[in-house]
Design a protein around this motif. Structure first.
Motif, PDB file in Angstrom:
ATOM      1  N   GLY A  63       3.913   3.208  -3.907  1.00 38.44           N
ATOM      2  CA  GLY A  63       3.489   1.863  -3.538  1.00 38.44           C
ATOM      3  C   GLY A  63       3.257   0.925  -4.701  1.00 38.44           C
ATOM      4  N   GLU A  75       6.119  -1.822  -4.730  1.00 42.68           N
ATOM      5  CA  GLU A  75       6.046  -2.727  -3.586  1.00 42.68           C
ATOM      6  C   GLU A  75       4.872  -3.697  -3.729  1.00 42.68           C
ATOM      7  OE1 GLU A  75       7.413  -4.406  -0.155  1.00 42.68           O
ATOM      8  OE2 GLU A  75       8.350  -2.786  -1.304  1.00 42.68           O
ATOM      9  N   LYS A  76       3.709  -3.176  -4.153  1.00 40.83           N
ATOM     10  CA  LYS A  76       2.510  -4.031  -4.309  1.00 40.83           C
ATOM     11  C   LYS A  76       2.657  -4.972  -5.498  1.00 40.83           C
ATOM     12  CE  LYS A  76      -0.597  -0.682  -2.164  1.00 40.83           C
ATOM     13  NZ  LYS A  76      -1.729   0.253  -2.369  1.00 40.83           N
TER      14      LYS A  76
END
Length: 1806
Positions: A573, A576-577
């Motif tokens: 993640g 994506e973050k």
């Protein structure tokens, strides 16, 4: 002690560990445990023999490698210190234990650690954040008070003002530690202390931003119910006067993922739950919301409710905050639509169409609502939620996406919308808080997340820990810098201290090819993934950086060694973050929205983004900058800001994870202490010289260790010599310029030496005392044995003598006893015979007398009963007749009144009345005169009849009394003869039977005598019982009466004091607003530019002033009512009351007549002026607009004529009203005369007269209330005005005047109608009173009629006074109109205007009028006006000179006290002598204004304020003393009575002067408080009045004010000298003794309250020795009161709370008996104050003991039922209500010598 013994002891103490030494050992559960050595440690030992606190013996093994010994414990005297750096041993277990003791035992949540404030979350609301606490910390030094967030805020505020440098408060800590609350209280402190520069309530807006930011940025987590999920930095701006002018907020790293995901037991942001809880309200119906359990974005945590929080109420608070910050309802509605749309978007269900595509079912309800709220089309949004657009170089493709990607895209859109809404709100908050003027400085408050480590750590935790690394580096550098500056300042050799530098860790994160750099690079790659990024990290840093590690069991994680701990981050993640991408087509759909909501503007370039990030979404440049890059840039800006300011640090600690109040978990606490840098501060301090003492403090504390020869005059040399003897190693201490620096542990060693020395001294004292006690006991026993022997031998000798005397006495007694017995028998027999004879004869005589008496009384009762019955029949018939007469007359009167009303309503009747009004008045006057003559004749006849009737009745009474006497004598003689005959008969019979029954009679007499003796004894006993019962009843009655008076009297007094305090507080507020208004006025006049002035402010102030004046008048009325009730409760009505009333009415009449004459003369003068004006206008033949015959001239002449006619009408109305009132008064007098009659005919005559006077009265009323002719005349004038339409200005003026006259006539009609109604009511009351009086006896009838007459006269007098005031107002209004007309004519007429100006100038100004006008004006008014103007100028000059130029010191030394007051009164008396109302008013007004100006200029000078307080009170007393009121003239001399005012009643001005005196008194109290405030704490608490009783404890970095009396410090003697100076100044100025007592009482209250408040906020002052010091200081204050004879002024009682607090510090505090004694003793202290003192109690020496927690709980249990306020501190702003008792002056006015320099020659001695 020998030198060898001392050296051996010194060697033992200097050894690392010796027997009985207390140490800290590691423990798995409690982190550190305390233990005591049972055996000396020798070098080389591998184990230590220890005993734990629970008694268990253990062996502690030392580390084989390091051989480090355990940490030593600090002495108990140092435990619980305010500053951790004051501890002798600075290490982790000492810090942890000190925090635990303060938190759990003392309930103290704040502790200093050098420059850091450690705040522990109590999970309980504490009463330590009120305005009283803020005021207590305001202006104090940081080390002088107990640790508090307010102390840090005050230090920042003070440094900003002193150093001209911006400040920052950095609040950090993990979630749930209380960061947000601490930042909120810091901002509240700034808002309260500094105030706002304008009236725009900036401080309220700053505080109002908190609920908004909490609603949109805070959420419930597993650790905290109100956790901030973003960081914020608020800059509070100040102007040059350091008042708040605005604020600005910067936010960091909002946790957007929480919008779409929450863990168990967590919630989304509060705003969503507030919306759901308010969904039932009408304004939220269109949002189509429901319970929070329905929506996916709010139900994932499965616990949507927070205990104790009402989301619906919080929503109201949020809406109110939005409104306060200027976000209107339309924007709020749009904002709530966007938030509701996010909830509906989270519920949109996406299903699989196949493995590579997805679909949203048609007509999805939540998507439909989302589209309606956002104003977009359903087809577009549903399409782009399941598809995405791919762009190549040549073509564009639309590709379906699977369900998982579609769900992620939906969540990304929701997060994006919420982030934009968040930024939009922040922008609007900043816009509302933006300063309107230039910012001079600011204080920043940083509320940022602390170091975080969880089981799973992601991108958010990485950014948070990165920020904490940067903050920790800045913190370390700042601490190191402060330490270096301190050493260099004291000129101590500086050696570099090794401290942890986390720059390598920061380089690992932010340097080139660091973690963030590699992350951004991977985000730019087309097929970048978390796995590939992890491999790049391993390849780049695994071998090159020791702070970077790879987990053993994972290839998708990495470990970074932070300053606090190692943290493992999961790579999933991160990309994506960091990208934070959103489907651009979805953004375009939202841009096409046609609904006006804030969400639409979120997608424009300017309104929604953060000011640093939102530039142009259309160009998509914003999307190229990653989240990590943005965060790094914003963090760099933050660090740049912090480095440019002076930082202050607050470290928040979470004590436990279960949120239990005052529960301390050592494991959790030590983790946070390591993470927040507190232990690093301790380590840096411990590496050098952590303990620091001034030379004077060291000498005071360790004077015990010195010999007399060691004490020198030079304290520094003395300390150096002693330290060289006590501590051999000179590296353990260093001598600075002002302080001595010690290594760690040296203070504990010195404390050990001091304790041993004191212990030995105690043993020696105990030995001596015990020896003395035993010897004293032995001597007592010896003396007792000798005494017993002496008394025993004497007793035996006395017994022998006594026996011999008793034998001789027995023989003598026997001889006389036998003789007495025989003589007694004889005397008894003789007495028995005499008693029998006496009793029998008396019994017979009584029986006969009682029979005669009964017959006589029966005859007497029959006579009076028959007479009473006859009189009752007569009275009943008389009442019935009178009642029938009244009913018939009332019926006739009603009919007549009805006819008169009908006639009064008709217009024809008004015309008839107007035609013959004068004739009717004359006829009615003649009728009244004839009726008066008839009444006088009738009254004379009645008087003659009464006198003759009285003479005849007196003669008849004399004859009746004579006859009754003769009759009684005859009856008595007859009764006496018959009784004598009967008695003779009985005696003969008794003589015949006496000899026969002699023996029986003797027996019966003996028996009867015994019975009689018993009966007498019983009667005596009963009599005694009755007397005791009577005494008891009398005592009970007295007690009940005293109790009733005692209960009512204090209640009335308390109510009166409350009303006085409310009234005086209102005066203070009124004065403050007046001063504020004057200041603003001055600013406006001084400044040419008016942009800084707000018009609304002036309107608001004016409105507030009017409201305060209304409230002031209402409170004044309430106060007068309360005083009247109080006086009625205390004093009964005196007999002189009626006499005083009559004199008052006579005085009012005497005042009314001259004023009536004055009105007539004023009317004549106005007529004369009008005639002169006409002549001057008509005599001029000039042409132009102002010539005669011109339209303006005619208009003005018509207006003047109408004014003259109105004056005539008013005069006639006054005459009519006067005649009507006189006639009514005469009629009432006749009624009273008739009521005093005694016969039936008199009653009939009175009633008939009353019936005849009613129609006359009604006729008068109708005559007065007929102003229709005037209305017709005005209507005719209006027709005349309509001819001249061109003259608009003149027309408007005349129309306004006409309307004003019409309103005045309407008011007169209403008044006359009210008078008519009052006359009717008066007639009805007279009839009722007449009927009631006829039923009363003559004496009561006269008294009742007199009472009624007094009441009537009072009402009549008040009505006349009201009418007189109205006439005065009318005349003043007409004067003003004449002035206006004269000015207009002067402008129009030229020459004629000059003549008119000369006349008016002659009237008004003398010399000025002569210069303005021509010869006629000068001749007519020059002389008279010049004389009047000259006198008036002299009076004004004299009053102004006496008020402004007389100096207090000159008057006090050279002249009599109160001279200005006497001069002012003499000027006033001169104005009264010449009977000039305008001069009186001008003199009083100018005097009051002058005094106010002086106080405004020199309000800080106590002597000036005291001087004018004394003179104002004396002037007020003079107005009362010479007012002519008998209640104030009791103590006057005849000469003083001659000086009384004769023409004016100045009662209103007495009230104004009383208000002015109250304002001056309050100014005096403030001035006195400003002088005393700096002295109180130093003199009452810090200074050691009794030297050597209390020793100075070790202090830390925050040095307190020294308690040693250095030069410039205040002592108790300083306070006493200042009090004496106050007292002598007031006495020199002639202040009233009662007023001096009130001032002294207020002084002592301030001293007691300030001292007690500081005692409650200073742990170092709560000790046994300090209690002794306080009691001694209080005794000195009481001695001062005795010397000044002020013990009865109530000042001692104000010190009672302080005395009880000092006693509480000294009493025993162990057993339940001690608790009971404390509860009964401390009745003036509240429960919170008692508990606070017990919690703060700190032993100064080892011989004292701390107060146990059990004992404190016992106290709380016993005091649970007390009804009291929970306020901790005393209110130092309270001012007792002041009263000014009347104090007449014995000084005669004619004896006052007035110097010639005052220019008061017009005052002549009478």
């Amino acid at each position: 002690m020998s030198c060898r013994t001392f050296l051996s002891l010194l060697t033992l103490l200097l050894s690392p560990l010796s027997q009985f030494a207390r140490v800290w050992i590691p423990d798995a559960d409690e982190v550190w445990k305390s233990a005591e050595l049972t055996k000396n440690y020798k070098h080389g030992d591998s184990t230590l023999h220890l005993t734990l606190e629970d008694g268990m013996d253990i062996e502690h093994k030392l580390d084989d490698k390091t051989k480090n010994l355990p940490h030593l414990r600090n002495p108990d005297i140092l435990v619980g210190e305010n500053d951790l750096t004051a501890l002798s041993y600075l290490h982790e277990p000492a810090v942890l234990h000190n925090l635990k003791v303060r938190f759990t035992d003392s309930k103290l949540i704040y502790t200093y650690c050098g420059i850091v404030l450690v705040a522990i979350n109590p999970y309980e609301n504490l009463p330590i954040y009120g305005s009283d606490i803020i005021n207590a910390y305001s202006g104090q030094n940081m080390g002088d008070m107990d640790p508090h967030i307010f102390a840090v805020a005050e230090e920042a505020y003070k440094q900003m003002a002193r150093d001209e440098r911006n400040q920052s408060i950095i609040v950090s800590g993990e979630s749930g530690a209380g960061k947000t609350v601490s930042a909120k209280y810091a901002m509240r402190y700034f808002a309260t202390v500094s105030g706002a520069a304008t009236e725009a309530n900036v401080e309220e807006k700053v505080l109002a931003s908190n609920p908004i930011m909490e609603a949109i940025g805070n959420a419930k987590t597993t650790r905290n119910d109100n956790s901030s999920r973003f960081g914020k930095y608020i800059e509070i701006g100040f102007d040059k006067r350091y008042r708040i002018i605005g604020a600005n907020m910067r936010t960091y790293l909002l946790e957007k993922s929480r919008v779409v995901f929450q863990a168990d037991e967590e919630r989304n942001y509060h705003i969503f739950y507030q919306l759901c809880a308010s969904s039932h309200l009408p304004e939220f119906k269109n949002l189509k919301l429901g319970s929070a359990d329905v929506f996916h974005c709010t139900n994932q945590g499965r616990n949507p409710v927070i205990d104790g929080v009402d989301d619906a109420k919080e929503m109201c608070t949020t809406q109110h905050a939005f409104s306060l910050l200027g976000i209107n309802e339309l924007n709020q509605k749009g904002l709530f639509q966007v938030l509701a749309a996010i909830l509906h978007l989270g519920n949109v269900e996406i299903k699989d169409r196949d493995s590579d595509s997805s679909i949203i079912p048609p007509n999805n309800r939540h998507l439909t609502v989302f589209c309606e709220l956002m104003g977009v089309t359903y087809q577009d949004m549903s399409h782009w939620l399941c598809h995405k657009k791919l762009k190549t170089a040549q073509e564009t493709y639309i590709k379906p996406i699977p369900r998982l990607q579609a769900s992620n895209a939906r969540d990304a859109l929701a997060k994006h919308i919420y982030a934009k809404v968040f930024n939009w709100i922040v922008d609007h908050v900043n816009k509302s808080l933006r300063a309107t003027v230039k910012q001079h400085s600011f204080i920043g408050v940083l509320d940022i997340y602390g170091f975080e480590t969880f089981e799973i750590n992601s991108f958010e935790q990485f950014c948070i820990n990165y920020a904490n690394e940067k903050l920790q580096q800045q913190f370390n550098m700042h601490v190191f810098k402060l330490e270096q500056e301190e050493y260099l300042k004291e000129q101590i050799p500086w050696t570099l201290i090794d401290f942890y530098d986390n720059q390598p860790c920061i380089n690992l994160i932010e340097a080139k090819m660091g973690v963030l750099d590699l992350l951004d690079e991977e985000c730019k790659m087309p097929k970048g993934s978390d796995d590939s990024w992890a491999q790049k990290l391993y390849n780049t840093h695994l071998k090159t950086c020791s702070l970077f590690e790879k987990p053993r069991m994972s290839n998708k994680a990495f470990i970074i060694q932070h300053f606090a701990d190692k943290v493992q981050y999961q790579c999933d993640g991160f990309l994506e973050k960091n990208k934070d991408t959103v489907n651009e087509e979805q953004i375009n759909v939202l841009k096409a929205s046609k609904v006006c909501v804030p969400a639409k503007h979120t997608h424009t370039a300017r309104s929604m983004g953060n000011t640093h990030t939102a530039r142009s979404m259309a160009s998509s440049k914003e999307h190229k900058k990653t989240v990590g890059c943005q965060f790094r840039n914003s963090l760099a800006m933050l660090m740049e800001t912090l480095n440019a300011t002076t930082p202050h640090y607050v470290r928040c600690i979470k004590p436990n994870d279960l949120k239990f109040p005052f529960t301390f978990d050592p494991k959790r606490a030590v983790q946070q202490l390591r993470a927040c840098g507190v232990l690093e501060t301790i380590r840096i301090s411990a590496a050098g010289f952590p303990s620091r003492w001034t030379y004077q403090e060291f000498f005071s504390r360790y004077r015990v260790l010195m010999k007399q020869k060691d004490v020198l005059s030079d304290r520094r040399l003395t300390c150096r010599n002693v330290l060289e003897k006590l501590v051999q190693d000179q590296d353990k201490y260093q001598f600075g310029k002002t302080k001595i620096f010690f290594r760690a542990g040296q203070v504990a060693y010195l404390e050990k030496l001091r304790a041993d020395k004191l212990r030995k001294a105690c043993v020696r004292i105990q030995k001596t005392i015990r020896c003395w006690l035993v010897r004293k006991k032995y001597l007592r026993k010896k003396h007792a044995a000798i005494t017993i022997q002496r008394y025993t031998r004497g007793h035996q000798a006395r017994c022998l003598v006594k026996y011999m005397r008793q034998t001789l006495a027995a023989i003598t007694i026997q001889k006389f006893q036998r003789m007495c017995v025989q003589r007694k028998v004889y005397l008894q027999k003789q007495a028995a015979a005499l008693v029998m004879q006496t009793i029998l004869r008396a019994y017979m005589a009584r029986q006969k007398y009682q029979g005669l008496l009964r017959n006589h009384k029966a005859v007497f009762i029959q006579k009076h009963v028959r007479g009473w019955l006859a009189r009752q029949r007569y009275k009943r018939s008389l009442r019935a007749i009178v009642y029938l007469q009244c009913c018939i007359r009332r019926l006739k009167a009603k009919k007549e009144l009805k006819k008169l009303k009908i006639e009064a309503r008709s217009v024809e009747h008004f015309k008839k009345l107007n035609v013959g009004m004068e004739n009717k008045i004359m006829q009615l006057q003649r009728k009244l005169d004839e009726q008066a003559k008839d009444n006088r004749v009738t009254s004379e006849r009645l008087n003659c009849l009464e006198t003759s009737h009285a003479v005849e009745s007196e003669k008849l009474k004399v004859e009746v009394s004579k006859l009754k006497g003769i009759e009684e004598e005859a009856k008595n003689n007859a009764n006496r003869v018959t009784s004598l005959l009967e008695q003779l008969e009985r005696l003969r019979k008794e003589l015949t039977t006496t000899q026969k029954e002699k023996k029986t009679i003797e027996d019966w007499a003996t028996k009867y005598r015994d019975e009689m003796e018993k009966m007498v004894a019983e009667l005596k006993q009963q009599n005694g019982l009755l007397k005791t019962e009577k005494d008891d009843l009398n005592r009970m009655i007295k007690e009940q009466s005293q109790q009733m008076t005692g209960t009512n009297h204090p209640l009335l007094e308390s109510d009166l004091n409350e009303e006085r305090s409310r009234y005086q507080n209102l005066l203070t507020e009124h004065l403050r607003l007046e001063e504020r208004y004057d200041d603003l006025k001055e600013e406006i006049t001084l400044s040419d530019v008016t942009r800084g002035m707000d018009t609304s402010l002036t309107l608001k102030l004016q409105k507030r002033v009017t409201e305060l004046e209304q409230e002031k008048s209402s409170l004044r009325n309430e106060l007068e009512n309360k005083e009247e009730q109080f006086q009625r409760a205390r004093v009964r009505v005196q007999p002189q009351y009626y006499t005083i009333l009559l004199q008052y009415y006579a005085l009012a009449a005497s005042i009314f007549i001259p004023q009536r004459q004055e009105l007539d003369s004023e009317n004549k003068k106005l007529k004369h002026d009008l005639t002169a004006m006409r002549q001057s206008l008509l005599g001029n033949a000039g042409a132009g607009a102002g010539a005669p015959g011109s339209p303006p001239y005619k208009v003005l002449m018509d207006q003047l004529n109408s004014s003259c006619e109105e004056l005539e009408v008013r005069k006639e109305e006054v005459l009519i009203l006067r005649s009507q009132l006189v006639s009514q008064k005469e009629a009432m007098q006749h009624k009273v005369g008739y009521m005093e009659g005694h016969t039936h005919t008199h009653t009939w005559t009175c009633a008939n007269t009353h019936m005849h006077t009613d129609p006359c009265t009604d006729t008068h009323i109708c005559t007065v209330s007929s102003p229709t002719a005037d209305f017709h005349r005005l209507n005719e004038d209006r027709k005349l005005w309509l001819v001249y339409e061109g003259l608009e200005e003149t027309k408007r003026l005349l129309e306004g005047q006409m309307q004003q006259q019409r309103r005045s006539y309407d008011n007169e009609v209403e008044v006359l109608r009210g008078e008519l109604q009052s006359v009717k009511e008066e007639n009805n009351r007279q009839q009722q009173l007449l009927a009631q009086n006829l039923q009363l006896p003559p004496e009561a009838r006269i008294e009742a009629s007199l009472q009624h007459e007094i009441t009537r006269l009072t009402n009549e007098n008040l009505d006349l006074m009201e009418q007189l005031e109205k006439q005065d107002k009318t005349i003043r209004k007409l004067k003003k109109q004449l002035k206006v007309f004269s000015k207009k004519i002067g402008e129009m007429g030229g020459k004629e205007g000059g003549e008119m100006g000369g006349k008016e100038g002659g009237e008004m100004g003398g010399k000025e009028g002569g210069e303005m006008g021509g010869k006629e004006g000068g001749e007519m008014g020059g002389k008279e006006g010049g004389e009047m103007g000259g006198k008036e100028r002299k009076e004004r000059n004299g009053s102004q000179l006496s008020v402004t130029e007389l100096k207090p010191r000159g008057v006090a030394v050279n002249l009599i006290p109160g001279l200005p007051a006497y001069i002012l009164f003499m000027c006033l008396r001169h104005a009264d002598y010449v009977n000039d109302d305008q001069k009186v008013r001008t003199l009083l007004t100018s005097t009051i204004n002058s005094i106010k100006k002086i106080l405004k200029k020199r309000g800080d000078d106590f002597e000036t304020v005291s001087f004018w307080l004394s003179n104002t009170c004396r002037f007020l007393h003079c107005l009362k003393q010479y007012s002519g009121d008998e209640s104030f003239m009791k103590h006057n001399t005849p000469k003083q009575n001659d000086h009384c005012l004769s023409n004016f009643d100045l009662a209103e001005y007495r009230q104004v002067l009383s208000d002015l005196a109250i304002q001056i008194y309050q100014q005096l109290i403030k001035c006195m408080e400003n002088i005393l405030q700096p002295m109180i704490v130093s003199g009452m608490l810090e200074h050691e009045t009794i030297q050597g009783v209390s020793g100075v404890k070790p202090t830390g970095l925050r040095k307190r004010t020294s308690s040693i009396a250095d030069e410039g410090t205040y002592t108790l003697e300083s306070i006493l000298r200042q009090l004496s100076a106050f007292h002598s100044t007031m006495c020199q100025h002639g202040t009233d003794p009662e007023l001096i007592k009130q001032v002294v009482k207020q002084q002592f209250y301030i001293i007691g309250a300030v001292t007690l408040n500081n005692l409650l906020l200073r742990k170092d002052m709560c000790s046994w020795s300090k209690g002794m010091q306080i009691r001694y200081n209080v005794s000195q204050l009481e001695e001062w009161l005795r010397d000044k004879s002020l013990m009865l002024c109530g000042a001692k009682e104000t010190l009672e709370p302080l005395i009880q607090a000092a006693q509480l510090l000294q009493v025993k505090k162990k057993t339940d008996e001690d608790a009971e004694a404390i509860c009964s003793m401390c009745n003036s202290l509240s429960t919170s104050q008692i508990v606070k003192v017990l919690n703060l109690y700190t032993p100064v020496n080892e011989f004292e003991e701390r107060v146990s927690v059990t004992f404190i709980r016992t106290i709380q249990t016993r005091l649970r039922d007390r009804c009291e306020t929970p306020q901790l501190l005393m209110d130092t702003k309270i001012i007792y209500p002041v009263t000014f008792p009347f104090n007449p002056s014995s000084l005669a006015l004619e004896t006052i010598q007035i110097t010639g320099s005052l220019n008061l020659a017009f005052l002549t001695r009478v």
